[in-house]
Design a protein around this motif. Structure first.
Motif, PDB file in Angstrom:
ATOM      1  N   PHE A   1      44.894   2.804 -14.121  1.00  0.00           N
ATOM      2  CA  PHE A   1      45.258   1.763 -14.295  1.00  0.00           C
ATOM      3  C   PHE A   1      45.467   1.718 -15.597  1.00  0.00           C
ATOM      4  CE2 PHE A   1      43.872  -2.128 -16.217  1.00  0.00           C
ATOM      5  CZ  PHE A   1      45.226  -3.088 -16.166  1.00  0.00           C
ATOM      6  N   PHE A   2      46.502   1.112 -16.520  1.00  0.00           N
ATOM      7  CA  PHE A   2      46.388   0.873 -17.904  1.00  0.00           C
ATOM      8  C   PHE A   2      47.438  -0.314 -18.153  1.00  0.00           C
ATOM      9  CE2 PHE A   2      50.041   3.838 -18.019  1.00  0.00           C
ATOM     10  CZ  PHE A   2      51.128   3.164 -18.708  1.00  0.00           C
ATOM     11  N   ASP A   3      46.938  -1.030 -19.198  1.00  0.00           N
ATOM     12  CA  ASP A   3      47.846  -2.182 -19.746  1.00  0.00           C
ATOM     13  C   ASP A   3      47.970  -2.024 -21.193  1.00  0.00           C
ATOM     14  OD1 ASP A   3      49.071  -4.436 -19.674  1.00  0.00           O
ATOM     15  OD2 ASP A   3      47.279  -5.739 -19.105  1.00  0.00           O
ATOM     16  N   GLN A   4      49.021  -1.831 -21.693  1.00  0.00           N
ATOM     17  CA  GLN A   4      49.037  -1.685 -23.126  1.00  0.00           C
ATOM     18  C   GLN A   4      49.985  -2.697 -23.669  1.00  0.00           C
ATOM     19  OE1 GLN A   4      47.561   1.180 -25.202  1.00  0.00           O
ATOM     20  NE2 GLN A   4      48.483  -0.352 -26.540  1.00  0.00           N
ATOM     21  N   TYR A   5      49.378  -3.494 -24.692  1.00  0.00           N
ATOM     22  CA  TYR A   5      50.053  -4.471 -25.451  1.00  0.00           C
ATOM     23  C   TYR A   5      50.747  -3.753 -26.695  1.00  0.00           C
ATOM     24  CZ  TYR A   5      48.392  -8.217 -22.480  1.00  0.00           C
ATOM     25  OH  TYR A   5      48.216  -9.325 -21.643  1.00  0.00           O
ATOM     26  N   ASP A   6      51.629  -4.614 -27.359  1.00  0.00           N
ATOM     27  CA  ASP A   6      51.989  -4.137 -28.711  1.00  0.00           C
ATOM     28  C   ASP A   6      50.649  -4.348 -29.862  1.00  0.00           C
ATOM     29  OD1 ASP A   6      52.589  -6.465 -30.512  1.00  0.00           O
ATOM     30  OD2 ASP A   6      53.224  -6.768 -28.205  1.00  0.00           O
ATOM     31  N   SER A   7      50.804  -3.436 -30.634  1.00  0.00           N
ATOM     32  CA  SER A   7      49.618  -3.524 -31.763  1.00  0.00           C
ATOM     33  C   SER A   7      49.532  -4.948 -32.438  1.00  0.00           C
ATOM     34  CB  SER A   7      49.719  -2.473 -32.835  1.00  0.00           C
ATOM     35  OG  SER A   7      50.711  -2.598 -33.653  1.00  0.00           O
ATOM     36  N   LEU A   8      50.684  -5.589 -32.596  1.00  0.00           N
ATOM     37  CA  LEU A   8      50.478  -6.699 -33.240  1.00  0.00           C
ATOM     38  C   LEU A   8      49.872  -8.076 -32.349  1.00  0.00           C
ATOM     39  CD1 LEU A   8      54.033  -7.108 -35.150  1.00  0.00           C
ATOM     40  CD2 LEU A   8      51.379  -6.481 -35.993  1.00  0.00           C
ATOM     41  N   SER A   9      50.277  -7.855 -31.043  1.00  0.00           N
ATOM     42  CA  SER A   9      49.488  -9.108 -30.084  1.00  0.00           C
ATOM     43  C   SER A   9      48.105  -8.603 -29.916  1.00  0.00           C
ATOM     44  CB  SER A   9      50.473  -8.810 -28.703  1.00  0.00           C
ATOM     45  OG  SER A   9      51.845  -9.280 -28.864  1.00  0.00           O
ATOM     46  N   GLU A  10      48.005  -7.235 -29.768  1.00  0.00           N
ATOM     47  CA  GLU A  10      46.609  -6.857 -29.515  1.00  0.00           C
ATOM     48  C   GLU A  10      45.555  -6.999 -30.470  1.00  0.00           C
ATOM     49  OE1 GLU A  10      44.443  -2.880 -27.870  1.00  0.00           O
ATOM     50  OE2 GLU A  10      46.132  -2.619 -29.328  1.00  0.00           O
ATOM     51  N   ALA A  11      46.193  -7.319 -31.902  1.00  0.00           N
ATOM     52  CA  ALA A  11      45.350  -7.750 -33.084  1.00  0.00           C
ATOM     53  C   ALA A  11      45.271  -9.308 -33.288  1.00  0.00           C
ATOM     54  CB  ALA A  11      45.927  -7.103 -34.097  1.00  0.00           C
ATOM     55  N   GLY A  12      45.866  -9.826 -32.303  1.00  0.00           N
ATOM     56  CA  GLY A  12      45.876 -11.406 -32.340  1.00  0.00           C
ATOM     57  C   GLY A  12      46.759 -12.012 -33.370  1.00  0.00           C
ATOM     58  N   LEU A  13      47.810 -11.327 -33.746  1.00  0.00           N
ATOM     59  CA  LEU A  13      48.695 -11.788 -35.233  1.00  0.00           C
ATOM     60  C   LEU A  13      49.859 -12.146 -34.729  1.00  0.00           C
ATOM     61  CD1 LEU A  13      48.148  -8.398 -37.359  1.00  0.00           C
ATOM     62  CD2 LEU A  13      46.699 -10.506 -37.364  1.00  0.00           C
ATOM     63  N   VAL A  14      50.085 -12.267 -33.321  1.00  0.00           N
ATOM     64  CA  VAL A  14      51.406 -13.025 -32.964  1.00  0.00           C
ATOM     65  C   VAL A  14      51.347 -14.454 -32.459  1.00  0.00           C
ATOM     66  CG1 VAL A  14      53.347 -12.654 -31.230  1.00  0.00           C
ATOM     67  CG2 VAL A  14      52.455 -10.601 -32.458  1.00  0.00           C
ATOM     68  N   GLY A  15      51.992 -15.216 -32.796  1.00  0.00           N
ATOM     69  CA  GLY A  15      51.925 -16.730 -32.550  1.00  0.00           C
ATOM     70  C   GLY A  15      52.532 -16.770 -31.033  1.00  0.00           C
ATOM     71  N   GLY A  16      51.836 -17.540 -30.215  1.00  0.00           N
ATOM     72  CA  GLY A  16      52.540 -17.759 -28.832  1.00  0.00           C
ATOM     73  C   GLY A  16      52.441 -16.612 -27.884  1.00  0.00           C
ATOM     74  N   SER A  17      51.379 -15.701 -28.273  1.00  0.00           N
ATOM     75  CA  SER A  17      51.072 -14.742 -27.120  1.00  0.00           C
ATOM     76  C   SER A  17      50.073 -13.948 -27.844  1.00  0.00           C
ATOM     77  CB  SER A  17      52.235 -13.540 -27.337  1.00  0.00           C
ATOM     78  OG  SER A  17      52.067 -12.636 -26.352  1.00  0.00           O
ATOM     79  N   ALA A  18      49.402 -13.012 -27.040  1.00  0.00           N
ATOM     80  CA  ALA A  18      48.192 -12.423 -27.543  1.00  0.00           C
ATOM     81  C   ALA A  18      47.751 -11.579 -26.241  1.00  0.00           C
ATOM     82  CB  ALA A  18      46.996 -13.177 -27.983  1.00  0.00           C
ATOM     83  N   GLY A  19      46.880 -10.458 -26.255  1.00  0.00           N
ATOM     84  CA  GLY A  19      46.441  -9.563 -25.262  1.00  0.00           C
ATOM     85  C   GLY A  19      45.790  -8.489 -25.755  1.00  0.00           C
ATOM     86  N   ASN A  20      44.845  -7.933 -25.165  1.00  0.00           N
ATOM     87  CA  ASN A  20      44.354  -6.705 -25.537  1.00  0.00           C
ATOM     88  C   ASN A  20      44.504  -5.732 -24.614  1.00  0.00           C
ATOM     89  OD1 ASN A  20      43.236  -7.555 -27.999  1.00  0.00           O
ATOM     90  ND2 ASN A  20      41.067  -8.304 -27.187  1.00  0.00           N
ATOM     91  N   SER A  21      44.744  -4.409 -24.942  1.00  0.00           N
ATOM     92  CA  SER A  21      44.860  -3.373 -24.031  1.00  0.00           C
ATOM     93  C   SER A  21      43.676  -3.089 -23.135  1.00  0.00           C
ATOM     94  CB  SER A  21      45.551  -2.260 -24.892  1.00  0.00           C
ATOM     95  OG  SER A  21      46.787  -2.616 -25.532  1.00  0.00           O
ATOM     96  N   SER A  22      44.063  -2.477 -22.226  1.00  0.00           N
ATOM     97  CA  SER A  22      42.739  -1.991 -21.514  1.00  0.00           C
ATOM     98  C   SER A  22      43.231  -1.009 -20.482  1.00  0.00           C
ATOM     99  CB  SER A  22      42.265  -3.305 -20.716  1.00  0.00           C
ATOM    100  OG  SER A  22      43.054  -3.702 -19.749  1.00  0.00           O
ATOM    101  N   SER A  23      41.969  -0.193 -19.731  1.00  0.00           N
ATOM    102  CA  SER A  23      42.738   0.640 -18.733  1.00  0.00           C
ATOM    103  C   SER A  23      41.321   1.087 -17.955  1.00  0.00           C
ATOM    104  CB  SER A  23      43.200   2.283 -19.512  1.00  0.00           C
ATOM    105  OG  SER A  23      42.061   2.522 -20.743  1.00  0.00           O
ATOM    106  N   GLY A  24      41.464   1.892 -17.068  1.00  0.00           N
ATOM    107  CA  GLY A  24      40.507   1.991 -16.110  1.00  0.00           C
ATOM    108  C   GLY A  24      40.932   3.085 -14.975  1.00  0.00           C
TER     109      GLY A  24
END
Length: 874
Positions: free
Chosen positions: A497-520
């Motif tokens: 499994f992997f879940d990859q967000y864009d780097s800006l959302s992952e860093a919390g720099l996007v208003g109205g959206s966010a999320g951190n990438s994860s995998s396992g």
């Protein structure tokens, strides 16, 4: 050796069709009848053995010790549904409803199933007996919208725990989707609908080609179906009510155009200057704020632009085949490719910014927090694409007296989510501070400024399964009732499994959206065995046990024992005991801190301000979800007992009781539940909580999963079938199916001092669902009338003043939907069907306490939908 080839007109198929009452209902076919009628003993002796969902042992008896309900192809066509998710959502086993496509998120195309109200993560979905991958966007369930309905021959529902046979996730039961295989010729079918209410247009079609020879067969099905988007303002219950004070209004957001002062004589109160509200947009409303900050604020009606249901389109190609290598061996295969497209819309970006007293964006003399709706950026649009690729290659044969079955199964669910018109927080803050963006005149900003604020976000997710399996079945010894049969087998499965967000959302720099990438990833090794003991001609005992070893958290052992007793030819008694488990999902283990804007009712703040719980409005607040790497598996015990009977030649049925206990429950302690715990004075689970600012308002909420609490549920399933043959006047077949839940409760250490909750009958948890389906056939015509009923509930549950009892208040109406179908079997080998869903144009159950203002999980707001379907056979 019995022939390994099974044709759709062999004696076994006839017996199964009789026993299962094939085609007797529309949206739900019936449970297997207790006795398969045989023309004579010789025909019965020629029956091939088959494998029924819930058991690895092949047998000629179609009525075993486990309750299996079958939805056959005729029932699928009579239902008028165009997707598996919609078809199964109507079943009585889907007690409290299930996840539906919801606009504006990565899961907006997902369609789930939740047997017994236990959740998609405790309901196992199989394709031809093999595991289907989970939706990586949510990670805790399998997406039924990724399986084409046109490729389905029948659906078997095992309403009993089956971890001893299939492993994890089968606590609530199993959905086994059997694909089409045995067809010779060609067929094309097209369904067209034009709903009477605005939005949600539906189209569906498939083309099928099947060829057969003496030694093999192959079938290919290409299908496509679609449903249009439904916007919130296209349904009256989703619109806002703004005539009353804000404390009474629904679907209004404080992220409109509000300044909350941080200093000065009006510190903590909301301000909105003249000319900065209604004149800017028809979606902004100036209202007295008697709940949150005090003062007069400018609030935003997000329902004018957001969508309730996303559009969805499914395209698929399905190919199956098998070939007899020799008299003892055959090779079989299945290949599938499905692409799903979805479009959803959120309202324009809501966000906040801290402004200094001298900021050009701050019209006041004191520092303030601006809660703003960036309407000039346009609505946030999300396009989601998912691709499911699967392949199966297996061999089945006999060596000596041993039946062997082994092969490899591969499946991958990959998804992409692209969101437009989100905001770059750093640029938004900079443009506010330098005056390029004026919140009192947002539409006056230059296009360069708006483009400098806009961000396109992206997300890529994947869940992959590689599985190797093998089993051996054999007759062991003959005892009083026949031969002892046994199956031993092994499986090895790799999950990635992997879940990859864009780097800006992952860093919390996007208003109205966010999320951190994860995998396992994990690998699972399993050994299992199942034994059938025919103790007497009318009494048999089945036992099974399975051992699963997970590379990440540990191992589980799942035993099961079932008893079947047939005291007379017309009565079958059955009982079972099973232990099962549900492994923690990779997403829950590996998820990292991610932002979400949650809708909650802040009863703590309302109490501080003297607002009653009944008038406490829903608000949107910042929240962060987290994962838990220390999760362990859930463990369950299930008890079941039932009777299947043939009362007369025209009446048969079954009654099955069940009880399920789940320990070490994995559940997400949500944002609203954390607030409720705070109201009750209870401690938060470790790492979770509600954090407030100096004024008492919510600053942020941290929520996530934990092994916390136990769940107990019990109930009864009733199934009555009647068939009336009027000779030349036709035949009437009826089926009544009722799913009644007596108990469904979560017991938590967090609620030690609170009386045991009475969940069933409260908001979103109806006590029973019932389907009554009738089919009348005469000559070349077939007519169906299907009724679906869901029980009413209370609207909310509150604690009494002493905190010693829960009190139910309010009423949410029941929901009854009528569907009718008329089909003509033409002389030129075709079928013409006219279908009307929800003939009475019934609205769904409504309540402001539902997140979308109506019972979204177990009803729909589509209204009356007429269909026309044409099928041509060649």
């Amino acid at each position: 050796m019995e022939s390994l080839m099974k044709h759709n007109r062999n004696p076994l198929a006839k017996a199964i069709n009789y026993a299962l009452g094939a085609g007797m209902i529309a949206s739900l076919a019936m449970t297997a009848a207790p006795v398969a009628a045989q023309d004579d003993d010789e025909e019965a002796a020629d029956l091939d053995r088959v494998q029924v969902t819930g058991s690895r042992i092949q047998r000629a008896d179609v009525e075993g010790a486990l309750p299996v309900t079958v939805i056959d192809r005729e029932a699928i066509e009579l239902s008028g549904e165009t997707s598996i998710a919609d078809l199964l959502r109507n079943t009585t086993f889907n007690s409290f409803g299930s996840f539906r496509p919801q606009s504006g998120s990565s899961a907006q195309s997902h369609g789930g199933i939740s047997l017994r109200g236990l959740g998609g993560n405790r309901t196992l979905v199989l394709i031809d007996g093999r595991r289907f991958p989970k939706n990586p966007f949510i990670g805790t369930g399998q997406d039924l919208n990724a399986i084409p309905l046109g490729a389905v021959e029948r659906i078997e529902i095992l309403s009993d725990g089956a971890s001893a046979v299939y492993g994890s996730d089968a606590i609530g039961g199993v959905i086994n989707i059997i694909t089409r295989k045995d067809y010779e010729g060609a067929q094309i079918s097209y369904t067209y609908s034009n709903p009477e209410r605005e939005g949600g247009k539906q189209r569906a079609g498939h083309a099928m080609l099947g060829i057969q020879s003496d030694r093999g067969r192959m079938l290919a099905v290409a299908s496509k179906n679609s449903r249009g988007i439904i916007f919130a303002n296209q349904r009256p219950w989703s619109e806002s009510t703004v005539a009353n004070p804000f404390s009474q209004a629904r679907n209004l957001s404080p992220y409109g155009n509000n300044w909350v002062l941080l200093d000065g004589p009006n510190a903590g109160q909301v301000q909105s200057p003249a000319g900065a509200c209604e004149s800017l947009s028809p979606n902004l409303y100036r209202l007295t704020d008697d709940t949150f900050w005090g003062g007069e604020g400018c609030f935003y009606d997000y329902t004018t632009e957001s969508a309730d249901e996303a559009s969805i389109e499914n395209q698929s190609l399905h190919v199956t085949g098998d070939y007899m290598i020799n008299d003892d061996w055959r090779v079989y295969t299945r290949l599938e490719n499905t692409r799903t497209f979805s479009f959803g819309r959120y309202a324009p970006l809501p966000d906040y910014a801290v402004l200094d007293a001298d900021s050009p964006a701050n019209p006041y003399d004191y520092p303030a927090v601006l809660y703003h709706r960036f309407q000039a950026l346009g609505p946030r649009d999300n396009t989601v694409e998912s691709n499911v690729h699967s392949g199966l290659l297996g061999f089945e044969g006999r060596v000596g007296g041993v039946d062997l079955d082994f092969g490899v199964n591969y499946s991958r669910y990959k998804g992409y989510d692209v969101g437009r018109n989100y905001g770059m927080r750093s640029n938004m803050q900079a443009f506010l501070d330098n005056g390029s963006y004026d919140p009192t005149n947002p539409f006056g900003a230059s296009e360069d400024t708006l483009n400098g604020m806009r961000v396109t976000i992206a997300r890529e997710s994947e869940f992959e399964i590689k599985e190797f399996y093998g089993s051996a079945g054999m007759d062991i010894a003959e005892i009083g009732g026949g031969w002892i049969q046994a199956v031993v087998g092994a499986e090895y499965r790799e999950e990635t499994f992997f879940d990859q967000y864009d780097s800006l959302s992952e860093a919390g720099l996007v208003g109205g959206s966010a999320g951190n990438s994860s995998s396992g990833d994990r690998d699972v090794s399993a050994l299992y065995t199942e034994w059938l003991f025919p103790l007497m001609d009318n009494l048999e005992l089945t036992g099974a046990v399975r051992y699963d070893d997970y590379s990440d958290y540990g191992d589980d052992i799942s035993p099961k024992i079932a008893l079947r007793y047939q005291p007379t030819d017309s009565i079958t008694l059955r009982a079972s005991y099973a232990e099962g488990y549900a492994a923690p999902d990779l997403t829950l283990i590996n998820a990292k801190r991610a932002f979400s804007a949650e809708f909650v009712r802040d009863f703590v703040r309302c109490e501080q301000l003297g607002v009653s719980p009944n008038n406490c409005p829903e608000i949107q607040t910042d929240a962060f979800s987290i994962g838990n790497g220390d999760l362990d598996s859930e463990n369950s015990k299930g008890y079941a007992a039932g009777i299947a009977f043939q009362a007369t030649e025209w009446l048969s049925g079954s009654v099955d009781f069940y009880q399920i206990e789940i320990d070490n429950l994995i559940r997400t302690i949500g944002a609203q539940e954390l607030i409720n715990l705070e109201v009750e004075g209870r401690a938060f689970p470790e790492g979770l909580g509600v954090y407030r600012d100096a004024s008492g308002g919510i600053d942020e909420i941290i929520y996530g999963p934990a092994n916390e609490g136990d769940l107990e549920t019990s109930g009864v399933d009733v199934n009555l079938r009647a068939s009336f043959d009027f000779g030349d006047a036709g035949m009437l077949r009826s089926n009544l199916q009722v799913g009644y839940i007596d108990k469904w409760e979560i017991y938590s250490e967090l609620d030690d001092n609170i009386p045991s909750p009475e969940t069933v009958g409260t908001l979103g948890t109806p006590q029973f669902r019932a389907n009554l389906d009738n089919t009348y056939s005469i000559g070349d015509f077939r007519f169906a009338w299907n009724l679906h009923h869901t029980d009413s509930t209370s609207e909310q549950v509150l604690l009494n003043e002493a905190g010693t009892a829960r009190i139910e208040q309010g009423h949410v109406s029941s929901w009854t939907r009528h569907d009718v179908t008329a089909t003509w079997f033409t002389p030129w080998n075709s079928e013409l069907s006219l279908i009307v869903r929800n003939v009475a144009d019934r609205n769904p159950p409504l309540s402001p306490f539902f997140s979308r203002s109506y019972a979204y999980n177990y009803s729909d707001g589509w209204g009356r939908i007429p269909y026309i379907r044409y099928t041509q056979n060649f």
